[in-house]
Scaffold this motif. Sequence first.
Motif, PDB file in Angstrom:
ATOM      1  N   PRO A 115       0.840  -1.204   0.000  1.00 43.00           N
ATOM      2  CA  PRO A 115       0.000   0.000   0.000  1.00 43.00           C
ATOM      3  C   PRO A 115       0.877   1.257   0.000  1.00 43.00           C
ATOM      4  N   ASP A 116       0.240   2.407  -0.169  1.00 42.06           N
ATOM      5  CA  ASP A 116       0.984   3.668  -0.065  1.00 42.06           C
ATOM      6  C   ASP A 116       1.434   3.896   1.382  1.00 42.06           C
ATOM      7  N   VAL A 117       0.556   3.534   2.321  1.00 47.71           N
ATOM      8  CA  VAL A 117       0.871   3.709   3.748  1.00 47.71           C
ATOM      9  C   VAL A 117       0.416   2.466   4.499  1.00 47.71           C
ATOM     10  N   PHE A 118       1.263   2.002   5.407  1.00 48.98           N
ATOM     11  CA  PHE A 118       0.952   0.863   6.274  1.00 48.98           C
ATOM     12  C   PHE A 118       1.124   1.326   7.713  1.00 48.98           C
ATOM     13  N   ILE A 119       0.089   1.121   8.547  1.00 44.35           N
ATOM     14  CA  ILE A 119       0.136   1.523   9.951  1.00 44.35           C
ATOM     15  C   ILE A 119      -0.171   0.318  10.832  1.00 44.35           C
ATOM     16  N   CYS A 120       0.722   0.033  11.766  1.00 46.22           N
ATOM     17  CA  CYS A 120       0.501  -1.041  12.736  1.00 46.22           C
ATOM     18  C   CYS A 120       0.592  -0.437  14.136  1.00 46.22           C
ATOM     19  N   GLU A 121      -0.519  -0.472  14.853  1.00 46.21           N
ATOM     20  CA  GLU A 121      -0.626   0.187  16.166  1.00 46.21           C
ATOM     21  C   GLU A 121      -0.445  -0.816  17.294  1.00 46.21           C
ATOM     22  N   SER A 122       0.173  -0.362  18.401  1.00 48.68           N
ATOM     23  CA  SER A 122       0.345  -1.222  19.566  1.00 48.68           C
ATOM     24  C   SER A 122       0.514  -0.353  20.806  1.00 48.68           C
ATOM     25  N   VAL A 123       0.770  -0.996  21.943  1.00 44.83           N
ATOM     26  CA  VAL A 123       1.015  -0.260  23.179  1.00 44.83           C
ATOM     27  C   VAL A 123       2.387   0.404  23.111  1.00 44.83           C
ATOM     28  N   ALA A 124       2.612   1.408  23.949  1.00 43.98           N
ATOM     29  CA  ALA A 124       3.870   2.151  23.923  1.00 43.98           C
ATOM     30  C   ALA A 124       5.070   1.265  24.240  1.00 43.98           C
ATOM     31  N   ARG A 125       4.861   0.222  25.040  1.00 43.04           N
ATOM     32  CA  ARG A 125       5.965  -0.663  25.405  1.00 43.04           C
ATOM     33  C   ARG A 125       6.462  -1.494  24.214  1.00 43.04           C
ATOM     34  N   ALA A 126       5.706  -1.527  23.138  1.00 49.18           N
ATOM     35  CA  ALA A 126       6.195  -2.186  21.933  1.00 49.18           C
ATOM     36  C   ALA A 126       7.409  -1.433  21.389  1.00 49.18           C
ATOM     37  N   TYR A 127       7.438  -0.121  21.640  1.00 50.43           N
ATOM     38  CA  TYR A 127       8.569   0.692  21.194  1.00 50.43           C
ATOM     39  C   TYR A 127       9.780   0.516  22.108  1.00 50.43           C
ATOM     40  N   THR A 128       9.543   0.275  23.398  1.00 54.82           N
ATOM     41  CA  THR A 128      10.658   0.132  24.332  1.00 54.82           C
ATOM     42  C   THR A 128      11.093  -1.332  24.424  1.00 54.82           C
ATOM     43  N   LEU A 129      10.219  -2.190  24.921  1.00 49.71           N
ATOM     44  CA  LEU A 129      10.565  -3.599  25.054  1.00 49.71           C
ATOM     45  C   LEU A 129      10.769  -4.272  23.696  1.00 49.71           C
ATOM     46  N   GLY A 130       9.953  -3.892  22.727  1.00 54.30           N
ATOM     47  CA  GLY A 130       9.990  -4.565  21.433  1.00 54.30           C
ATOM     48  C   GLY A 130      10.748  -3.817  20.358  1.00 54.30           C
ATOM     49  N   ARG A 131      11.595  -2.882  20.747  1.00 52.13           N
ATOM     50  CA  ARG A 131      12.272  -2.023  19.751  1.00 52.13           C
ATOM     51  C   ARG A 131      13.054  -2.824  18.718  1.00 52.13           C
ATOM     52  N   THR A 132      13.843  -3.813  19.134  1.00 50.14           N
ATOM     53  CA  THR A 132      14.640  -4.569  18.165  1.00 50.14           C
ATOM     54  C   THR A 132      13.748  -5.382  17.218  1.00 50.14           C
ATOM     55  N   TYR A 133      12.602  -5.823  17.725  1.00 50.37           N
ATOM     56  CA  TYR A 133      11.653  -6.569  16.886  1.00 50.37           C
ATOM     57  C   TYR A 133      11.144  -5.674  15.763  1.00 50.37           C
ATOM     58  N   TYR A 134      10.707  -4.458  16.107  1.00 57.24           N
ATOM     59  CA  TYR A 134      10.182  -3.550  15.095  1.00 57.24           C
ATOM     60  C   TYR A 134      11.285  -2.977  14.213  1.00 57.24           C
ATOM     61  N   ASP A 135      12.499  -2.828  14.758  1.00 58.51           N
ATOM     62  CA  ASP A 135      13.615  -2.377  13.929  1.00 58.51           C
ATOM     63  C   ASP A 135      13.890  -3.377  12.808  1.00 58.51           C
ATOM     64  N   TRP A 137      11.709  -5.332  11.350  1.00 57.38           N
ATOM     65  CA  TRP A 137      10.673  -5.153  10.335  1.00 57.38           C
ATOM     66  C   TRP A 137      10.909  -3.861   9.554  1.00 57.38           C
ATOM     67  N   ALA A 138      11.388  -2.821  10.233  1.00 56.55           N
ATOM     68  CA  ALA A 138      11.669  -1.560   9.543  1.00 56.55           C
ATOM     69  C   ALA A 138      12.703  -1.768   8.437  1.00 56.55           C
ATOM     70  N   GLU A 139      13.722  -2.567   8.712  1.00 58.10           N
ATOM     71  CA  GLU A 139      14.752  -2.840   7.709  1.00 58.10           C
ATOM     72  C   GLU A 139      14.147  -3.525   6.482  1.00 58.10           C
ATOM     73  N   ARG A 140      13.183  -4.422   6.697  1.00 57.39           N
ATOM     74  CA  ARG A 140      12.564  -5.119   5.579  1.00 57.39           C
ATOM     75  C   ARG A 140      11.704  -4.172   4.745  1.00 57.39           C
ATOM     76  N   TRP A 141      10.971  -3.271   5.418  1.00 57.50           N
ATOM     77  CA  TRP A 141      10.166  -2.300   4.687  1.00 57.50           C
ATOM     78  C   TRP A 141      11.059  -1.337   3.908  1.00 57.50           C
ATOM     79  N   ILE A 142      12.143  -0.907   4.538  1.00 63.18           N
ATOM     80  CA  ILE A 142      13.069   0.014   3.869  1.00 63.18           C
ATOM     81  C   ILE A 142      13.671  -0.644   2.629  1.00 63.18           C
ATOM     82  N   ALA A 143      13.948  -1.948   2.715  1.00 60.32           N
ATOM     83  CA  ALA A 143      14.492  -2.675   1.569  1.00 60.32           C
ATOM     84  C   ALA A 143      13.513  -2.701   0.401  1.00 60.32           C
ATOM     85  N   LEU A 144      12.214  -2.530   0.687  1.00 61.39           N
ATOM     86  CA  LEU A 144      11.192  -2.488  -0.363  1.00 61.39           C
ATOM     87  C   LEU A 144      11.002  -1.083  -0.936  1.00 61.39           C
ATOM     88  N   GLY A 145      11.757  -0.122  -0.402  1.00 60.74           N
ATOM     89  CA  GLY A 145      11.670   1.241  -0.909  1.00 60.74           C
ATOM     90  C   GLY A 145      10.801   2.171  -0.079  1.00 60.74           C
TER      91      GLY A 145
END
Length: 240
Positions: A115-135, A137-145
Motif C-alpha cells: 500500500p501507499d501507507v501501512f500503519i501497525c498500532e500497539s502499546v507504547a511498550r512495543a517501542y521500548t521492550l519490542g524495539r529490536t523486533y520492530y527495527d 521489520w523496519a529494515e525489511r520495509w526500507i528494503a522495499l523502498g
Amino acid sequence: MNDLTALGINIFGGGFTMGVRRAGFDILGQWEECDAGKKTFDKNVKYLGGIHRPLRYVDWPLLEIRRPHLVYANPPCAPWSAANTRLGLVKAIRFVDPRLAMTNRTMETGMTLRPDVFICESVARAYTLGRTYYDAWAERWIALGYGVTYYLTDALLHGLPSTRSRFHFIAHRDEFAIDEPRRDFIPVTCAMAIGDIMDNFGHLLHHVPRRLPPGVHEAMRRCPQGELVNQFTPCEKFSF
C-alpha cells in the motif's frame, strides 16, 4: 466509491475501521484471524455493515483484492503490554510469545499488498521492550523502498477523555509528516464526554461501581478539573 481505499487487519471490534471510514476511505475489508470482537463488530452494523470480515488467515483473499492506499492494523499487544504480568520481567520471553505470529502475518501481508501507507498500532511498550523486533521489520520495509516512522502519542491529545499511550509503526512510500497536537489544547474530561447521560437516559446504563482504595478517591478529589496528576509528555516522532 471513494478514490481512497483501505484494508484493516486484525482490528477485532472495529473501532479503528470506524475511524478510517470517517476519514473518508472506502473500506475493502477487515481481515481477522479469530472471532475476538465479533459481538462488538456485529452490534455496530450501522457503521460497519457490509464490510467483508473473514475470521481465519487462510480465508484472506490476498489474490483477489486490489492494492489499497492504506493498510491499518492493531494485532494483539499482549506480548509487550504491562498487563501481561505472566511474563514478569523476563523480556526475552516476550519475543517468542506465540501471539506475535499475528503481527508477523500482518506485516507480511502489508508487504505483499504494497500500500501507499501501512500503519501497525500497539502499546507504547512495543517501542521500548519490542524495539529490536520492530527495527527488524523496519529494515525489511526500507528494503522495499519505503520510509519508516515510529510515532508515539497519547489518545488524550486526540480527544479521548483518558490517557492511552500508543505506538504506531508507519511505513510510507512518500515523504510523511504528522501534525503535532496543539500545546494549548483543553483535555476532554469524563464529565464533558458522558455528563449528559443522566439527562438523556435518567440513569447510568449497566453501570457497575468499582471500589477504589481511599487514597485514590482523595487523589481524584484533589485533582483540578481537566488536569492530570502526573506531568504528561507530548507526542514524539522518530523517522528513518
